[in-house]
Design an enzyme around this catalytic site. Structure first.
Site, PDB file in Angstrom:
ATOM      1  N   HIS A 129       1.022  -1.191   0.134  1.00 53.22           N
ATOM      2  CA  HIS A 129       0.122  -0.004  -0.034  1.00 53.22           C
ATOM      3  C   HIS A 129       0.813   1.319   0.083  1.00 53.22           C
ATOM      4  CE1 HIS A 129      -2.831  -3.057   2.175  1.00 53.22           C
ATOM      5  NE2 HIS A 129      -2.673  -3.227   0.869  1.00 53.22           N
TER       6      HIS A 129
HETATM    7  C1  FAD Z   1       0.085  -9.300  -1.096  1.00 51.01           C
HETATM    8  C2  FAD Z   1      -0.921  -8.161  -1.406  1.00 51.01           C
HETATM    9  C3  FAD Z   1      -1.971  -8.092  -0.601  1.00 51.01           C
HETATM   10  C4  FAD Z   1      -2.640  -6.780  -0.933  1.00 51.01           C
HETATM   11  N1  FAD Z   1      -4.024  -6.814  -0.061  1.00 51.01           N
HETATM   12  C5  FAD Z   1      -4.727  -5.730  -0.084  1.00 51.01           C
HETATM   13  C6  FAD Z   1      -5.851  -5.893   0.465  1.00 51.01           C
HETATM   14  O1  FAD Z   1      -6.294  -6.542   1.417  1.00 51.01           O
HETATM   15  N2  FAD Z   1      -6.777  -4.732   0.534  1.00 51.01           N
HETATM   16  C7  FAD Z   1      -6.207  -3.787  -0.302  1.00 51.01           C
HETATM   17  O2  FAD Z   1      -7.203  -2.786  -0.601  1.00 51.01           O
HETATM   18  N3  FAD Z   1      -5.442  -3.714  -1.229  1.00 51.01           N
HETATM   19  C8  FAD Z   1      -4.412  -4.786  -1.164  1.00 51.01           C
HETATM   20  N4  FAD Z   1      -3.437  -4.833  -1.976  1.00 51.01           N
HETATM   21  C9  FAD Z   1      -3.254  -3.704  -2.596  1.00 51.01           C
HETATM   22  C10 FAD Z   1      -3.997  -4.095  -4.276  1.00 51.01           C
HETATM   23  O3  FAD Z   1      -3.369  -5.150  -4.572  1.00 51.01           O
HETATM   24  C11 FAD Z   1      -3.749  -2.967  -5.029  1.00 51.01           C
HETATM   25  O4  FAD Z   1      -4.195  -1.613  -4.380  1.00 51.01           O
HETATM   26  C12 FAD Z   1      -4.306  -2.928  -6.320  1.00 51.01           C
HETATM   27  O5  FAD Z   1      -3.941  -4.212  -6.945  1.00 51.01           O
HETATM   28  C13 FAD Z   1      -3.682  -1.779  -7.263  1.00 51.01           C
HETATM   29  O6  FAD Z   1      -4.455  -1.974  -8.459  1.00 51.01           O
HETATM   30  P1  FAD Z   1      -3.672  -1.329  -9.702  1.00 51.01           P
HETATM   31  O7  FAD Z   1      -4.207  -1.345 -11.009  1.00 51.01           O
HETATM   32  O8  FAD Z   1      -3.299   0.444  -9.470  1.00 51.01           O
HETATM   33  O9  FAD Z   1      -2.111  -1.952  -9.750  1.00 51.01           O
HETATM   34  P2  FAD Z   1      -1.901  -3.460 -10.101  1.00 51.01           P
HETATM   35  O10 FAD Z   1      -2.615  -4.335  -9.640  1.00 51.01           O
HETATM   36  O11 FAD Z   1      -0.394  -3.577  -9.227  1.00 51.01           O
HETATM   37  O12 FAD Z   1      -1.795  -3.519 -11.569  1.00 51.01           O
HETATM   38  C14 FAD Z   1      -0.805  -2.844 -12.466  1.00 51.01           C
HETATM   39  C15 FAD Z   1      -0.465  -3.582 -13.469  1.00 51.01           C
HETATM   40  O13 FAD Z   1       0.495  -2.928 -14.404  1.00 51.01           O
HETATM   41  C16 FAD Z   1       1.362  -3.529 -14.906  1.00 51.01           C
HETATM   42  N5  FAD Z   1       2.443  -2.672 -15.290  1.00 51.01           N
HETATM   43  C17 FAD Z   1       3.469  -2.239 -14.573  1.00 51.01           C
HETATM   44  N6  FAD Z   1       4.230  -1.235 -15.464  1.00 51.01           N
HETATM   45  C18 FAD Z   1       3.940  -1.695 -16.553  1.00 51.01           C
HETATM   46  C19 FAD Z   1       4.524  -1.239 -17.907  1.00 51.01           C
HETATM   47  N7  FAD Z   1       5.699  -0.436 -17.907  1.00 51.01           N
HETATM   48  N8  FAD Z   1       4.055  -1.747 -19.025  1.00 51.01           N
HETATM   49  C20 FAD Z   1       2.928  -2.498 -18.931  1.00 51.01           C
HETATM   50  N9  FAD Z   1       2.133  -2.984 -18.056  1.00 51.01           N
HETATM   51  C21 FAD Z   1       2.826  -2.443 -16.717  1.00 51.01           C
HETATM   52  C22 FAD Z   1       1.601  -4.692 -13.895  1.00 51.01           C
HETATM   53  O14 FAD Z   1       2.202  -5.793 -14.606  1.00 51.01           O
HETATM   54  C23 FAD Z   1       0.511  -4.920 -13.353  1.00 51.01           C
HETATM   55  O15 FAD Z   1      -0.177  -5.969 -13.790  1.00 51.01           O
HETATM   56  C24 FAD Z   1      -2.731  -6.003  -1.627  1.00 51.01           C
HETATM   57  C25 FAD Z   1      -1.414  -6.107  -2.639  1.00 51.01           C
HETATM   58  C26 FAD Z   1      -0.505  -7.220  -2.231  1.00 51.01           C
HETATM   59  C27 FAD Z   1       0.619  -7.333  -3.153  1.00 51.01           C
END
Ligand code: FAD
Length: 586
Positions: A515
């Site tokens: 986070h």
């Molecule tokens: C172990 C763990 C437990 C968690 N538990 C919770 C929870 O209980 N509650 C909660 O609210 N949140 C939790 N989170 C956080 C939650 O997973 C994230 O807030 C959420 O997934 C963020 O979504 P996002 O789309 O911003 O990013 P992400 O889910 O990280 O997705 C971003 C994507 O962009 C891709 N990417 C990155 N750079 C590039 C690039 N240059 N070119 C192409 N693709 C790229 C990545 O491969 C990834 O697939 C947890 C996270 C983890 C790791």
């Protein structure tokens, strides 16, 4: 370099934010949408009967490959940063679904005052109480503006829980400290595992107000407003760091992907590593599209009329810096905005509790348990406390797995290895639990992200450099949390309680949470923020940013409900207004 035919929208990242935006654009508009995800393709079926702890939880199957790209870290601007070589304090995801595949599915909202932290704290305690060197700003939106979007996010995942405040009416048994919500949770609370029930009784006995943890691993079968159905959780214990084998835990692959795959105007390309957003400064600034390395290794230009950046906190910030969009933040002058307000939720276990009776902790789900907010945010008076803000305490029934969950022994066991230790570790394996704490991290002027001058990724692009550490405010909050955690653990009837060590320096080795927030923060003016409150870049009206990089301050709660709510808000602004009349949204 190969140039592809232009599309209307390109989305960088196939996680929660990227796929939610793709689903909204795909369903509500006829425009052509391409999602570029650098990791592998994944589907919900991949997780059926595949719960291998070694593979997922020790070898980190779903997580980012630090061998290709990592970050460097230092504590102060005068230190030299060192690259983090192993997954530790955070575990970013990679592949379709991003970290939303292996997340814990705890689904709480921020406290209302988080969005107006500067205003509310100054009004209540005076500017002098703000921590030295802070960089707290307001987000530019209020609770009332974001609440309807929280409700949509709740319905998307079918979150299970019990409301404590519906339109101002406080409800016993729910979180009475929460901001007023417009509706009850879509599904009832999950079962309360035995360990969590001990926490609940202890919290009540101490006069606190425990409530069922909001859980996106749902309690019963649910069909969301998009028509996507998921079953209830059966508490198998393989949850956080795993994909859910039955799809009870909401994940982008089971909640969004099935819809996206049916949308003819949306395509998802895996193995596509975006290196730059191509930017034209003239005429107020415009993104022209993105360049990426495709799965065959070929450099490719994808022209697009709109660019959506949803690649998570670090990658969002890094891609703006690499692409030269906006002024990088300089802590020495306070000028610039890209990279500022880096924060990381204060997440740790204040007390380890050892019990005489087995706890059956091999069963459970990462979010199934009980939480209390009596010491969250400003729910308690800080007038005579040496810190501001706070966090929530929880007793969660997360499945304890035999490799990662093994080895804790109480202080009364003196042996640290050998036969005596092994015997004790086996005995205590299912008799130990943690009191959890999730707290706020204040934003400071010299906690920020920039490009590392020395270290590069596998493509030769500079790594992102983090400058971050704990300060007095966090350390004192942690001391307070340890005392409360010990009190709770004792009230749970623990035979022995081991308090956590106080916070020293930021530790990259211990998993804290993923986070991490800030870097491309939102706000009301381009002087203080990178994007407006719709996620629209101030210097490129066709570039929209999504995710926790937009968070101006750090709330104690886990970030995903807030980032989904903000993504819905951006989608509405784009679909209802921007596409009809392109330009800066007001
Ligand atoms: C172990 C763990 C437990 C968690 N538990 C919770 C929870 O209980 N509650 C909660 O609210 N949140 C939790 N989170 C956080 C939650 O997973 C994230 O807030 C959420 O997934 C963020 O979504 P996002 O789309 O911003 O990013 P992400 O889910 O990280 O997705 C971003 C994507 O962009 C891709 N990417 C990155 N750079 C590039 C690039 N240059 N070119 C192409 N693709 C790229 C990545 O491969 C990834 O697939 C947890 C996270 C983890 C790791």
């Amino acid at each position: 370099m190969k140039t592809l035919p232009a599309v209307d929208a390109v989305i960088i990242g196939g996680g929660w934010t990227g796929l939610l935006m793709a689903k909204e654009l795909g369903a509500r508009t006829p425009i052509s949408v391409v999602v570029l995800e650098r990791g592998k393709a994944r589907h919900k079926e991949d997780y059926i009967a595949d719960m291998d702890e070694l593979d997922y939880n020790v070898r980190f199957r779903l997580m980012q490959d630090y061998g290709l790209q990592t970050v460097s870290l230092r504590y102060t601007t005068s230190d030299r940063a060192i690259p983090i070589r192993q997954l530790g304090s955070f575990m970013p995801g990679q592949g379709t679904g991003g970290a939303g595949e292996h997340w814990g599915a705890v689904f709480p909202r921020f406290q209302p005052d988080v969005f107006e932290l500067l205003k509310s704290t100054t009004e209540k305690y005076g500017a002098k109480r703000l921590p030295e060197g802070h960089s707290i700003v307001d987000w530019g939106i209020t609770w009332d503006e974001i609440e309807p979007y929280y409700t949509r996010a709740d319905k998307l995942v079918g979150v299970s829980g019990k409301a404590g405040n519906i339109r101002g009416k406080l409800i016993e048994g729910g979180n009475i400290f929460e901001g007023a919500r417009s509706e009850e949770y879509p599904t009832p609370p999950t079962k309360v595992p035995y360990y969590a029930s001990l926490f609940e009784s202890a919290a009540k006995s101490l006069g606190y107000h425990p409530y069922p943890n909001p859980s996106a691993a749902i309690s019963k079968a649910y069909t969301n407003p998009d028509g996507v159905s998921r079953p209830g959780c059966f508490y198998c214990g393989f949850c956080d760091r795993f994909g859910c084998m039955v799809s009870a835990k909401a994940q982008p692959t089971n909640t969004l992907l099935p819809l996206i795959e049916k949308q003819k105007n949306v395509s998802l390309r895996n193995g596509c590593w975006v290196r730059r957003i191509e930017y034209d400064k003239s005429g107020g600034g415009r993104a022209r599209g993105v360049t990426y390395i495709d799965e065959t290794g070929e450099e490719t230009f994808q022209p697009a009329s709109m660019v959506f950046l949803g690649s998570w906190t670090f990658n969002n910030t890094r891609l703006l810096l690499l692409s030269g969009i906006g002024e990088p933040y300089d802590p020495a002058t306070g000028k610039g905005v890209v990279g500022r307000n880096l924060t990381h939720q204060v997440s740790f276990s204040p007390a380890q509790a050892f019990f005489e009776k087995p706890l059956n902790r091999f069963m459970g789900a990462a979010p199934a348990g009980v939480r209390m907010s009596d010491f969250d945010a400003d729910c308690f008076d800080h007038s005579n406390l040496p810190f501001l803000r706070g966090g929530t305490f929880a007793g969660i029934g997360t499945g304890f797995q035999p490799i990662v969950g093994f080895g804790a022994v109480p202080s009364s066991v003196k042996a640290r290895w050998g036969a005596e230790w092994k015997k004790a570790a086996v005995y205590w394996y299912d008799r130990v639990g943690n009191v959890g704490f999730a707290g706020e991290h204040i934003a400071y002027k010299d906690h920020y992200m920039d490009l590392d001058p020395t270290y590069k990724d596998h493509l030769g692009d500079p790594l992102l450099r983090l400058t971050i550490n704990w300060r007095d405010n966090e350390r004192k909050m942690v001391e307070f949390a340890i005392a409360k955690g010990v009190e709770l653990a004792r009230a749970m009837g623990a035979k022995e309680v081991v308090p956590a060590s106080p916070y020293g320096q930021y530790d990259t080795r211990r998993y804290q949470s993923t986070h991490v927030q800030g870097g491309t923060i939102m706000g009301k003016s381009p002087e203080h923020s990178v994007v407006n409150t719709y996620g629209q870049h101030w210097q490129a009206s066709n570039l929209f940013i999504m995710g926790a990089s937009m968070f101006a301050n750090n709330g104690s709660a886990n970030p995903t409900p807030t980032l989904l709510a903000l993504t819905y808000r951006t989608a509405d602004a784009v679909v209802d207004r921007y596409i009809k009349h392109p330009g800066q949204l007001t």
